[in-house]
Scaffold this active site. Sequence first.
Site, PDB file in Angstrom:
ATOM      1  N   ARG A 173       0.912  -1.019   0.020  1.00 47.32           N
ATOM      2  CA  ARG A 173      -0.007   0.151  -0.097  1.00 47.32           C
ATOM      3  C   ARG A 173       0.760   1.102   0.058  1.00 47.32           C
ATOM      4  O   ARG A 173       0.450   2.051  -0.888  1.00 47.32           O
ATOM      5  CB  ARG A 173      -0.976   0.050   1.153  1.00 47.32           C
ATOM      6  CG  ARG A 173      -2.154  -1.105   1.193  1.00 47.32           C
ATOM      7  CD  ARG A 173      -3.291  -0.519   2.181  1.00 47.32           C
ATOM      8  NE  ARG A 173      -4.340  -1.607   2.057  1.00 47.32           N
ATOM      9  CZ  ARG A 173      -5.388  -1.281   2.792  1.00 47.32           C
ATOM     10  NH1 ARG A 173      -5.549  -0.272   3.449  1.00 47.32           N
ATOM     11  NH2 ARG A 173      -6.349  -2.340   2.817  1.00 47.32           N
ATOM     12  N   HIS A 233      -7.947  -4.817  -7.871  1.00 48.23           N
ATOM     13  CA  HIS A 233      -7.744  -4.180  -6.563  1.00 48.23           C
ATOM     14  C   HIS A 233      -9.194  -4.093  -5.657  1.00 48.23           C
ATOM     15  O   HIS A 233      -9.880  -2.906  -5.927  1.00 48.23           O
ATOM     16  CB  HIS A 233      -7.357  -2.577  -6.779  1.00 48.23           C
ATOM     17  CG  HIS A 233      -6.575  -1.804  -5.620  1.00 48.23           C
ATOM     18  ND1 HIS A 233      -5.627  -2.118  -5.181  1.00 48.23           N
ATOM     19  CD2 HIS A 233      -7.216  -0.752  -4.906  1.00 48.23           C
ATOM     20  CE1 HIS A 233      -5.144  -1.307  -4.287  1.00 48.23           C
ATOM     21  NE2 HIS A 233      -6.161  -0.670  -4.169  1.00 48.23           N
ATOM     22  N   TYR A 288     -18.603  11.550 -14.443  1.00 45.05           N
ATOM     23  CA  TYR A 288     -18.669  12.804 -15.400  1.00 45.05           C
ATOM     24  C   TYR A 288     -17.198  12.921 -16.110  1.00 45.05           C
ATOM     25  O   TYR A 288     -17.160  13.413 -17.073  1.00 45.05           O
ATOM     26  CB  TYR A 288     -18.863  13.743 -14.663  1.00 45.05           C
ATOM     27  CG  TYR A 288     -20.035  13.997 -13.833  1.00 45.05           C
ATOM     28  CD1 TYR A 288     -21.170  14.068 -14.589  1.00 45.05           C
ATOM     29  CD2 TYR A 288     -20.344  14.154 -12.372  1.00 45.05           C
ATOM     30  CE1 TYR A 288     -22.521  13.948 -13.863  1.00 45.05           C
ATOM     31  CE2 TYR A 288     -21.451  14.224 -11.798  1.00 45.05           C
ATOM     32  CZ  TYR A 288     -22.591  14.012 -12.426  1.00 45.05           C
ATOM     33  OH  TYR A 288     -23.974  14.061 -11.847  1.00 45.05           O
TER      34      TYR A 288
END
Length: 755
Positions: free
Chosen positions: A39, A85, A129
């Site tokens: 991570r 993921h 968007y």
Amino acid sequence: MNDITEREEDPFDQIVDAPFDAALSERYLIYAMSTITARSLPDLRDGLKPVHRRLLWAMRLLKLDPASGYKKCARVVGDVIGKYHPHGDQSVYDAMVRLAQSFALRYPLVDGQGNFGNIDGDNAAAYRYTEARLTKTAIELMAGLDQNATDLKPTYNGEDEEPEVMPGLFPNLLANGASGIAVGMATSIPSHNVAEILDAATLLIDKPSAQHSELMEIIKGPDLATGGVLVDSKDVIDAAYESGRGAMRVRAKWHKEDEGRGAWVAVVTEIPYQVTKGKLIESIANLIADKKLPILADIRDESDDKIRLVLEPKNRAVDPDLLMDSLFRMSDLENRFSLNMNVLDAQRSPHVMGIGELLRHWLAHQIEVLLRRSQYRLSKIDDRLELLGGYIIAFLNLDRVIEIIRNEDEPKPIMMAEFNLTDRQTEAILNMRLRSLRKLEEMELKTEQESLLKEREELMKLIESPARQRTRLKRDIAVMRKDYGPDTILGARRTLLQEAAPAREIPLEAMIEKEPITVIMSKRGWIKAMKGHAALDGDFKFKEGDGPAFAFHAQTTDKLLVATASGRFYTIGADKLPGARGFGEPIATMIDIDAGNEIIALMNAPLQGRLLLASSNARGFVAKVSDIIAETRKGRQVVNLKSGSTLLVVREAPAQTSDDGDDYIAVIGENRKLVVFPLSEMPELAKGQGVMLQRYKDGGMSDAICFKMSEGLSWAMGGDSGRTRTESDMSLWRVARGAAGRLPPTGFPKSGKFD
């Protein structure tokens, strides 16, 4: 029933009896290692964390290369969290947004279309968007994925595969930097200029034993996405890069613009990295509103696609450098960022590396990638050469091949036996279409065969020769450098290197608007400040039963000293005093003064001066004002008093004792005995009881004062006349410190005070 009971008891058979601390530490260690390796820390080979690597891989599979159209980010995020993921969609989208922000990444890896946030701190639009595709830089970072340049590993559910590391030549770790916090460790790597990185890598290829100083002649320092000016010295920068740990200062880039008639403004065109422009403007506006920086009148944001912050000074007489130094100290126009090059090596182990070690590891990885790509190409050439050999045999025996195919039910074994062909060669000949026969021209086949044999020979030499590998890597680096050279738009250095001293200590006058005031404090400790210098004998307003205790002129930039009978001193900024409307405020709201502790002095603090301090038992010393000032509510204990005594005298003393011996002290006791002795006999202390000034049989000291022997001793005459009287010849009272003294000159006040 017994079967049911057994099934219910089965889980308990798996219980392991183990100490709680051992079980906890074992599981926490697994969690910590997962955080570190999966991570938070980037891989030094490609500079990516798993989420970024999976994003690029998913976009590549969606064929979102720079020449194709954009696709909705929602589609990309969906593929990433569904296949590679298994984490939150928002965290994946946030990582994707950062890869597209030109103010966050020096060399963006995602080309975004739509609202991807801005340097003002506004967030990106929702992923439904926005649209995105890969940049050319991302394609270069992934170059070699189709050539077995890196291993593929199963995804979390085993349904797909993903690359362990991106094999491309683009030096992403140093080019774009990285930051992250793991368990017990963190990383913070700024971005750098690609041309400088590649030049340093080339030096290490030519000279593997190159010294750190040689590398730092090439790598000047960070090259941040938002530009700015790196102001640390070369020694500081070099030391940080050698150890892999350090900190550096970056300032905003600004210039002065004349507006005619002597007026000017300061214009900021670049701000430090990771500073949000909106919050920066807000913090500077608060400095103006709170009057913490009176020399700055206004800040305007005139930015469009480029930053332009206009700083308007209070007046044209303000020094531009002083204004900017003030802002560098008080705002994020100067920022300090840490360098902590903590990365995962090829074995997925975390290490803090210096710049030289990091580049050497990266070059070793690139050599490995070069070998794997070469071996992959070699295998493809061998496959093609095998087929070409079969095609040439078929061309030379075309009529017989056609006859076998037409007449035999099983032509394959006959062809293999007759022409000594392999299974692949025979299958290729049998699978050819008739229209392809016209292409089987002997010259073309042999030309291709010769070309491939030559390429194969070169590849074999490359695989067997480390020197050739280094030469090939140098050539590939030189080709990439052309696209990121200092003369290109993307490659030109943005962060200037300009050594500068730390911002100057700002004078008090610059921080507080200087205005005349009249300080008034009542006997009960109510304090206020009137604007302007009013008459000190004016009719001031007090509460019933209260009256004036102290009144004097000052400036808002002054520091006021408050001395109490207990020997404790307090400091109050004159600008902090309440206004003169009403009765003011109790001074106890500003300082922690004990109830019943009498205030014996309130005065301007002569910052470069000294004070004569004396207690009622005639012990005293001289103290520097700078040693007395303590801007805390609790103040500072300066005079240590014996039981039953109080601090009695706080008067100004000469800043330094004169060499001509003209500075003296006069002390008078309650017994009306006067002594005069040189100031040089007084010690200068920061704290203490002091020395004996005058000896008494009964009573204590009444007053003490410093004066010039050549000017004589003066004291106030009684009544309201305001006149003073001066005794020019004080030789009769001139004794050694600690004497008993004699009666004062005729006319000395019965009050025993010098004023």
